[in-house]
Design a protein around this motif. Structure first.
Motif, short mmCIF file in Angstrom:
data_model
loop_
_atom_site.label_atom_id
_atom_site.label_comp_id
_atom_site.label_asym_id
_atom_site.label_seq_id
_atom_site.Cartn_x
_atom_site.Cartn_y
_atom_site.Cartn_z
N TYR B 33 55.54 -43.17 48.73
CA TYR B 33 55.25 -44.30 47.85
C TYR B 33 54.19 -45.21 48.47
O TYR B 33 54.09 -45.32 49.69
N TYR B 35 53.15 -49.32 48.00
CA TYR B 35 53.44 -50.62 47.42
C TYR B 35 52.38 -51.62 47.88
O TYR B 35 51.84 -51.51 48.97
N LEU B 43 57.26 -56.65 46.13
CA LEU B 43 56.58 -55.38 46.30
C LEU B 43 56.31 -54.76 44.93
O LEU B 43 57.23 -54.59 44.14
N LEU B 45 54.79 -51.48 42.86
CA LEU B 45 54.56 -50.05 43.04
C LEU B 45 53.20 -49.64 42.50
O LEU B 45 52.89 -49.88 41.33
N TYR B 48 53.48 -43.15 43.31
CA TYR B 48 54.50 -42.45 44.06
C TYR B 48 54.38 -40.95 43.82
O TYR B 48 53.83 -40.52 42.80
N LYS B 57 51.76 -42.60 38.42
CA LYS B 57 51.33 -43.99 38.48
C LYS B 57 52.54 -44.91 38.51
O LYS B 57 53.54 -44.66 37.83
N ASP B 59 53.37 -49.34 38.58
CA ASP B 59 53.10 -50.43 37.65
C ASP B 59 51.69 -51.01 37.76
O ASP B 59 51.22 -51.65 36.83
#
Lengths: 111, 113
Positions: B33, B35, B43, B45, B48, B57, B59
C-alpha cells in the motif's frame, strides 16, 4: 468513498488524566484496527476488533467496538508521557484488502 | 530482520519533475500500500496491490502511478500532474489474508518547490 471520522482531532491532557478517542462511520464497519503513530514515526498496530460489542484491554488501554458496528473507541486510563502521539482507527473493507484510516486524534500529555 | 524499507527519508524536487519513491519489503507479504499524510491529517490511500502485476486505485490516485513487477517492490511515482505533492508518504504491507495488520515503513518526506 468511505469516510471514517475521529473525534476529537486534538486533545491535551495532564499526565494522569484519562483520554478517549472515538471513531465513527456512517456505514457499518467490518473490522476495526487501531494504530499509534509517535511524533516523527510511522503507525504501529495496537489491536483489532471484529465482533459487535467487543471489548479488549491492553494494560491501561481499553478498546471497544459498538453494538451496531458503526463506531469504536479507545480509552487510556491515567495517561503517561509515553502515550503521546496520534491514534488512528482503520476499517478493513470486507472482501478486499483495502484499509481506510480515520482522521486521527493527536494526544499531547503535559507532565 | 524482516521489514519495510523506504528510501530516501527526505526528497527534494523542483516543480514539474516526476519523482519515484522506493518501497521494498522482505516480509513475504502479498499486499502492499501507499498512503499520503499531510500535517495534522490522517492517512489517505493512494494505491494498493493485492498481488504481483495487479494494483487498484485508492481514494487519491490522481497524479500518481505505481508498478508491482516483483512481490518485494512497490515503487510510487509522483508525477508533475499531482497538484500538491509535498507530503509525507508511507508504504505498508500486509500478509494479504483477512484480517491482517499493516506493517509500515519509516516514510519518505517529499518536498516540491
Amino acid at each position: 468513498g468511505q469516510q471514517v471520522m475521529q473525534i476529537p482531532q486534538y486533545q491535551h491532557v495532564q499526565e494522569g488524566e484519562d483520554f478517549t478517542t472515538y471513531c465513527n462511520s456512517s456505514t457499518t464497519l467490518s473490522n476495526i484496527q487501531w494504530y499509534k503513530q509517535r511524533p516523527g514515526g510511522h503507525p504501529v498496530f495496537l489491536i483489532q476488533l471484529v465482533k459487535s460489542g467487543e471489548v479488549k484491554k491492553q494494560k491501561r488501554l481499553t478498546f471497544q467496538f459498538g453494538e451496531a458496528k458503526k463506531n469504536s473507541s479507545l480509552h487510556i486510563t491515567a495517561t503517561q508521557t509515553t502515550d503521546v502521539g496520534t491514534y488512528f482507527c482503520a476499517d478493513i473493507t470486507s472482501g478486499t484488502y483495502k484499509y481506510i484510516f480515520g482522521t486521527g486524534t493527536r494526544l499531547k500529555v503535559l507532565a | 530482520d524482516g521489514g519495510i524499507t523506504q528510501s530516501p527519508k527526505y526528497l527534494f524536487r523542483k516543480e514539474g519533475q516526476n519523482v519515484t519513491l522506493s518501497c521494498e519489503q522482505n516480509l513475504n507479504h502479498d499486499a502492499m500500500y501507499w498512503y499520503r499524510q499531510d500535517p495534522g491529517q490522517g492517512l489517505r490511500l493512494i494505491y494498493y496491490s493485492q498481488i504481483v502485476n495487479d494494483f487498484q486505485k485508492g481514494d487519491i490516485a490522481e497524479g500518481y502511478s505505481v508498478s508491482r513487477e516483483k512481490k518485494e517492490s512497490f515503487p510510487l511515482t509522483v508525477t508533475s500532474a499531482q497538484k500538491n505533492p509535498t507530503a509525507f508518504y508511507l508504504c505498508a504491507s500486509s500478509p494479504g489474508t483477512e484480517p491482517s495488520t499493516l506493517h509500515f515503513g519509516n516514510g519518505t518526506r517529499l518536498t516540491v518547490t
